[in-house]
Design an enzyme around this catalytic site. Structure first.
Site, short mmCIF file in Angstrom:
data_model
loop_
_atom_site.label_atom_id
_atom_site.label_comp_id
_atom_site.label_asym_id
_atom_site.label_seq_id
_atom_site.Cartn_x
_atom_site.Cartn_y
_atom_site.Cartn_z
N ILE A 1 0.79 -1.17 0.00
CA ILE A 1 -0.02 0.00 -0.10
C ILE A 1 0.84 1.24 0.15
O ILE A 1 1.01 1.98 1.05
CB ILE A 1 -1.03 -0.01 1.20
CG1 ILE A 1 -1.64 -1.34 1.42
CG2 ILE A 1 -2.03 1.10 0.89
CD1 ILE A 1 -2.62 -1.52 2.61
N PRO A 2 1.66 1.49 -1.22
CA PRO A 2 2.58 2.78 -1.13
C PRO A 2 1.55 4.00 -1.36
O PRO A 2 0.50 3.88 -1.67
CB PRO A 2 2.98 2.46 -2.43
CG PRO A 2 2.48 1.62 -3.29
CD PRO A 2 1.50 0.73 -2.39
N HIS A 3 2.02 4.90 -0.31
CA HIS A 3 1.08 6.20 -0.28
C HIS A 3 1.89 7.40 0.05
O HIS A 3 3.19 7.28 0.42
CB HIS A 3 0.17 5.99 0.81
CG HIS A 3 0.63 5.59 1.96
ND1 HIS A 3 1.03 4.33 2.55
CD2 HIS A 3 0.85 6.43 3.27
CE1 HIS A 3 1.51 4.17 3.76
NE2 HIS A 3 1.29 5.61 4.36
N GLY A 4 1.47 8.47 -0.38
CA GLY A 4 1.79 9.73 0.30
C GLY A 4 1.15 10.88 -0.05
O GLY A 4 0.00 10.86 -0.60
#
Length: 154
Positions: free
Chosen positions: A64-67
Site C-alpha cells: 500500500i504505497p502512499h503519500g
C-alpha cells in the site's frame, strides 16, 4: 469513504508488468499522473520518499504505497494486480502482486487515514484477496472493490 469514490475510471490496472519495486512505483506514478495532472516524477519521488522510511509492503503479497502531494485536488487511489510478483521488502519477506497506491492532498489527514483503513479492512480477509487475485479485468476488479466492507462490517 468507499473505495470506488477514490479509485477513478482508469485507476485499475488488471495486469501490470514490472520487474522491480522501482519499476512498479514508476508505472503507478505514470498512471497517477494521467489521473491527477501532477507530474509523474513528483508522484514517484513522494512514493519513494515514503518507502525510504520503511516498506509499505503489508505482507501476504500486498503493498500500500502512499503519500501526500501539494496541490492535489482530492484523495486518489489506484489498484494494480501484477502479472508476476516483485520483491517489495515486505514485512513478511513475500513478493507483492496486489498493490493499492494512495495519494492525498497535504491537508487530508482524516480522509487519507480512512482510505488506508478501508484498504486494510478489505485485504485482511483472505477470501477478498483471493478474489482480487483471480479477477482478470478492470470491471471485475472494480466490482470487487465496490463490495469492500463498510466501516461497520469490520
Amino acid at each position: 469513504m468507499p473505495l470506488p469514490d477514490i479509485i477513478a475510471e482508469g485507476a485499475i490496472i488488471p495486469a501490470l508488468r514490472a520487474d522491480s519495486k522501482k519499476q512498479l512505483l514508476q508505472a503507478l506514478s505514470a498512471r497517477a499522473s494521467e489521473l491527477t495532472g501532477r507530474p509523474a516524477s513528483e508522484i514517484f519521488d513522494t512514493l519513494s520518499a515514503r518507502e525510504s522510511l520503511g516498506s509499505t509492503g503489508a505482507g501476504s503479497g500486498i503493498a500500500i504505497p502512499h503519500g501526500k502531494l501539494p496541490k492535489l485536488a482530492r484523495v486518489t487511489g489506484l489498484f494494480a494486480r501484477l502479472e508476476k510478483p516483485v520483491d517489495f521488502d515486505s514485512i513478511d519477506g513475500q513478493p507483492v502482486d496486489l498493490v493499492f497506491a494512495l495519494l492525498a492532498p497535504e491537508g487530508a489527514g482524516a480522509d487519507h487515514l480512512k482510505a488506508l483503513s478501508r484498504i486494510a479492512r478489505l485485504t485482511r480477509d483472505p477470501g477478498n484477496v483471493q478474489k482480487l487475485r483471480s479477477a482478470r479485468d478492470e470491471a471485475s476488479l472494480r466490482a470487487l472493490l465496490a463490495q469492500a466492507p463498510t466501516p461497520h462490517a469490520a
